[in-house]
Design a protein around this motif. Sequence first.
Motif, PDB file in Angstrom:
ATOM      1  N   ASN A 128      12.303  31.622   6.019  1.00  0.00           N
ATOM      2  CA  ASN A 128      11.790  32.287   4.876  1.00  0.00           C
ATOM      3  C   ASN A 128      10.590  31.497   4.279  1.00  0.00           C
ATOM      4  O   ASN A 128       9.567  32.330   3.792  1.00  0.00           O
ATOM      5  CB  ASN A 128      12.861  32.757   4.114  1.00  0.00           C
ATOM      6  N   ASN A 129      10.719  30.439   3.950  1.00  0.00           N
ATOM      7  CA  ASN A 129       9.827  29.673   3.542  1.00  0.00           C
ATOM      8  C   ASN A 129       8.219  29.478   4.139  1.00  0.00           C
ATOM      9  O   ASN A 129       7.596  29.676   3.484  1.00  0.00           O
ATOM     10  CB  ASN A 129       9.946  28.202   2.962  1.00  0.00           C
ATOM     11  N   ALA A 130       8.583  29.469   5.508  1.00  0.00           N
ATOM     12  CA  ALA A 130       7.413  29.330   6.630  1.00  0.00           C
ATOM     13  C   ALA A 130       6.638  30.896   6.361  1.00  0.00           C
ATOM     14  O   ALA A 130       5.461  30.738   6.128  1.00  0.00           O
ATOM     15  CB  ALA A 130       7.979  29.299   7.616  1.00  0.00           C
ATOM     16  N   PHE A 131       7.206  31.734   6.295  1.00  0.00           N
ATOM     17  CA  PHE A 131       6.569  33.234   6.096  1.00  0.00           C
ATOM     18  C   PHE A 131       5.839  33.140   4.635  1.00  0.00           C
ATOM     19  O   PHE A 131       4.659  33.615   4.584  1.00  0.00           O
ATOM     20  CB  PHE A 131       7.777  34.554   6.178  1.00  0.00           C
ATOM     21  N   ARG A 132       6.612  32.737   3.704  1.00  0.00           N
ATOM     22  CA  ARG A 132       5.923  32.910   2.317  1.00  0.00           C
ATOM     23  C   ARG A 132       4.636  31.971   2.316  1.00  0.00           C
ATOM     24  O   ARG A 132       3.671  32.352   1.784  1.00  0.00           O
ATOM     25  CB  ARG A 132       7.053  32.248   1.321  1.00  0.00           C
ATOM     26  N   VAL A 133       4.802  30.598   2.897  1.00  0.00           N
ATOM     27  CA  VAL A 133       3.526  29.761   2.670  1.00  0.00           C
ATOM     28  C   VAL A 133       2.481  30.452   3.755  1.00  0.00           C
ATOM     29  O   VAL A 133       1.097  30.553   3.318  1.00  0.00           O
ATOM     30  CB  VAL A 133       3.864  28.585   3.605  1.00  0.00           C
ATOM     31  N   LEU A 134       2.785  30.973   4.858  1.00  0.00           N
ATOM     32  CA  LEU A 134       1.739  31.382   5.623  1.00  0.00           C
ATOM     33  C   LEU A 134       0.808  32.668   4.953  1.00  0.00           C
ATOM     34  O   LEU A 134      -0.240  32.699   5.191  1.00  0.00           O
ATOM     35  CB  LEU A 134       2.448  32.083   7.225  1.00  0.00           C
ATOM     36  N   LEU A 135       1.873  33.595   4.346  1.00  0.00           N
ATOM     37  CA  LEU A 135       1.054  34.742   3.309  1.00  0.00           C
ATOM     38  C   LEU A 135       0.713  34.385   2.150  1.00  0.00           C
ATOM     39  O   LEU A 135      -0.040  35.468   1.666  1.00  0.00           O
ATOM     40  CB  LEU A 135       2.167  35.770   3.690  1.00  0.00           C
ATOM     41  N   GLY A 136       0.916  33.082   1.682  1.00  0.00           N
ATOM     42  CA  GLY A 136       0.591  32.854   0.388  1.00  0.00           C
ATOM     43  C   GLY A 136       1.333  33.727  -0.812  1.00  0.00           C
ATOM     44  O   GLY A 136       0.736  33.851  -1.778  1.00  0.00           O
ATOM     45  N   LEU A 137       2.581  33.963  -0.382  1.00  0.00           N
ATOM     46  CA  LEU A 137       3.430  34.618  -1.420  1.00  0.00           C
ATOM     47  C   LEU A 137       4.047  33.532  -2.284  1.00  0.00           C
ATOM     48  O   LEU A 137       4.381  32.473  -2.149  1.00  0.00           O
ATOM     49  CB  LEU A 137       4.379  35.220  -0.554  1.00  0.00           C
ATOM     50  N   PRO A 138       4.553  34.079  -3.494  1.00  0.00           N
ATOM     51  CA  PRO A 138       5.270  33.244  -4.409  1.00  0.00           C
ATOM     52  C   PRO A 138       6.448  32.594  -3.965  1.00  0.00           C
ATOM     53  O   PRO A 138       7.239  33.300  -3.231  1.00  0.00           O
ATOM     54  CB  PRO A 138       5.404  34.008  -5.637  1.00  0.00           C
ATOM     55  N   ARG A 139       6.957  31.437  -4.336  1.00  0.00           N
ATOM     56  CA  ARG A 139       8.064  30.829  -3.759  1.00  0.00           C
ATOM     57  C   ARG A 139       9.437  31.538  -3.988  1.00  0.00           C
ATOM     58  O   ARG A 139       9.984  31.530  -3.072  1.00  0.00           O
ATOM     59  CB  ARG A 139       8.268  29.429  -4.407  1.00  0.00           C
ATOM     60  N   TYR A 140       9.696  32.242  -5.055  1.00  0.00           N
ATOM     61  CA  TYR A 140      10.858  33.086  -5.341  1.00  0.00           C
ATOM     62  C   TYR A 140      10.840  34.478  -5.133  1.00  0.00           C
ATOM     63  O   TYR A 140      11.567  35.235  -5.368  1.00  0.00           O
ATOM     64  CB  TYR A 140      11.204  32.761  -6.781  1.00  0.00           C
ATOM     65  N   CYS A 141       9.915  35.002  -4.398  1.00  0.00           N
ATOM     66  CA  CYS A 141       9.723  36.458  -4.015  1.00  0.00           C
ATOM     67  C   CYS A 141      10.896  36.904  -2.806  1.00  0.00           C
ATOM     68  O   CYS A 141      11.512  35.850  -2.329  1.00  0.00           O
ATOM     69  CB  CYS A 141       8.574  36.791  -3.357  1.00  0.00           C
ATOM     70  N   SER A 142      11.498  38.085  -2.988  1.00  0.00           N
ATOM     71  CA  SER A 142      12.619  38.521  -2.036  1.00  0.00           C
ATOM     72  C   SER A 142      12.174  38.265  -0.779  1.00  0.00           C
ATOM     73  O   SER A 142      11.164  38.987  -0.246  1.00  0.00           O
ATOM     74  CB  SER A 142      13.216  39.999  -2.314  1.00  0.00           C
ATOM     75  N   ALA A 143      13.073  37.616  -0.109  1.00  0.00           N
ATOM     76  CA  ALA A 143      12.969  37.524   1.459  1.00  0.00           C
ATOM     77  C   ALA A 143      13.058  38.998   2.120  1.00  0.00           C
ATOM     78  O   ALA A 143      12.205  39.330   2.935  1.00  0.00           O
ATOM     79  CB  ALA A 143      13.833  36.471   2.042  1.00  0.00           C
ATOM     80  N   SER A 144      13.748  39.559   1.841  1.00  0.00           N
ATOM     81  CA  SER A 144      14.308  40.673   2.630  1.00  0.00           C
ATOM     82  C   SER A 144      13.014  41.917   2.212  1.00  0.00           C
ATOM     83  O   SER A 144      12.683  42.445   3.122  1.00  0.00           O
ATOM     84  CB  SER A 144      15.555  41.373   1.983  1.00  0.00           C
ATOM     85  N   ALA A 145      12.501  41.797   1.109  1.00  0.00           N
ATOM     86  CA  ALA A 145      11.385  42.607   0.609  1.00  0.00           C
ATOM     87  C   ALA A 145      10.154  42.172   1.466  1.00  0.00           C
ATOM     88  O   ALA A 145       9.407  43.195   1.862  1.00  0.00           O
ATOM     89  CB  ALA A 145      11.204  42.739  -0.804  1.00  0.00           C
ATOM     90  N   MET A 146       9.829  40.922   1.271  1.00  0.00           N
ATOM     91  CA  MET A 146       8.667  40.461   2.180  1.00  0.00           C
ATOM     92  C   MET A 146       8.603  40.820   3.537  1.00  0.00           C
ATOM     93  O   MET A 146       7.758  41.362   4.067  1.00  0.00           O
ATOM     94  CB  MET A 146       8.281  39.036   1.966  1.00  0.00           C
ATOM     95  N   PHE A 147       9.842  40.723   4.148  1.00  0.00           N
ATOM     96  CA  PHE A 147       9.837  40.907   5.658  1.00  0.00           C
ATOM     97  C   PHE A 147       9.639  42.536   5.718  1.00  0.00           C
ATOM     98  O   PHE A 147       9.268  42.948   6.728  1.00  0.00           O
ATOM     99  CB  PHE A 147      11.249  40.521   6.189  1.00  0.00           C
ATOM    100  N   ALA A 148      10.334  43.156   4.949  1.00  0.00           N
ATOM    101  CA  ALA A 148      10.463  44.877   5.088  1.00  0.00           C
ATOM    102  C   ALA A 148       9.028  45.141   4.869  1.00  0.00           C
ATOM    103  O   ALA A 148       8.253  46.194   5.614  1.00  0.00           O
ATOM    104  CB  ALA A 148      11.199  45.361   4.096  1.00  0.00           C
ATOM    105  N   TYR A 149       8.166  44.727   3.942  1.00  0.00           N
ATOM    106  CA  TYR A 149       6.612  45.113   3.476  1.00  0.00           C
ATOM    107  C   TYR A 149       5.983  44.755   4.656  1.00  0.00           C
ATOM    108  O   TYR A 149       5.068  45.515   5.047  1.00  0.00           O
ATOM    109  CB  TYR A 149       6.326  44.360   2.470  1.00  0.00           C
TER     110      TYR A 149
END
Length: 176
Positions: A93-114
């Motif tokens: 989950n953190n790998a995806f956040r880092v790659l996309l520059g998303l905030p650390r505590y954003c919803s994992a399910s929401a970011m993958f769905a989006y």
Amino acid sequence: MPPVLLNGVGLARAKQFKYLGHVVTEDLKDDSDIERERRALAVRCNMLARRFARSSIEVKITLFKAFCQTLYTCNLWVNYTQRAFNALRVQYNNAFRVLLGLPRYCSASAMFAYAHTEGFGAVIRKRIASLMRRVRGSHNTILRVISEKTDCPILGHWVRTHAQVPGVPGGGRYLN
């Protein structure tokens, strides 16, 4: 354990070794291999984040799917702790956040769905289903016996994984 001798010379026992990239331990637990994959995932993601920082989101998502969803030998993991499995899930989950520059505590399910990208649980289930399909379709008699034996631990793990709620670790024998 009695010593194993070869021409009268005792052979050294290894506590763990790599076989075809998969870490095998003397107690047959998968935590070491899960940790190997967690570290490899961190390295791959950091490399992608550095090299493709200025790329479009679509390119980053494509790279994530190609390089971070492999989870090598995850379909063989049966005997692991929830702690090791969760550490890999968090890394994914953190790998995806880092790659996309998303905030650390954003919803994992929401970011993958989006991003129209499979989450960790879906990737694991997909890899297990792929192996299960290949084992069941094999002409090898040993593999056929494994695939048809209902009390086989690997088959039981595969079935439990697919009967779980998405995102919940897949029925592996959790250890303390």
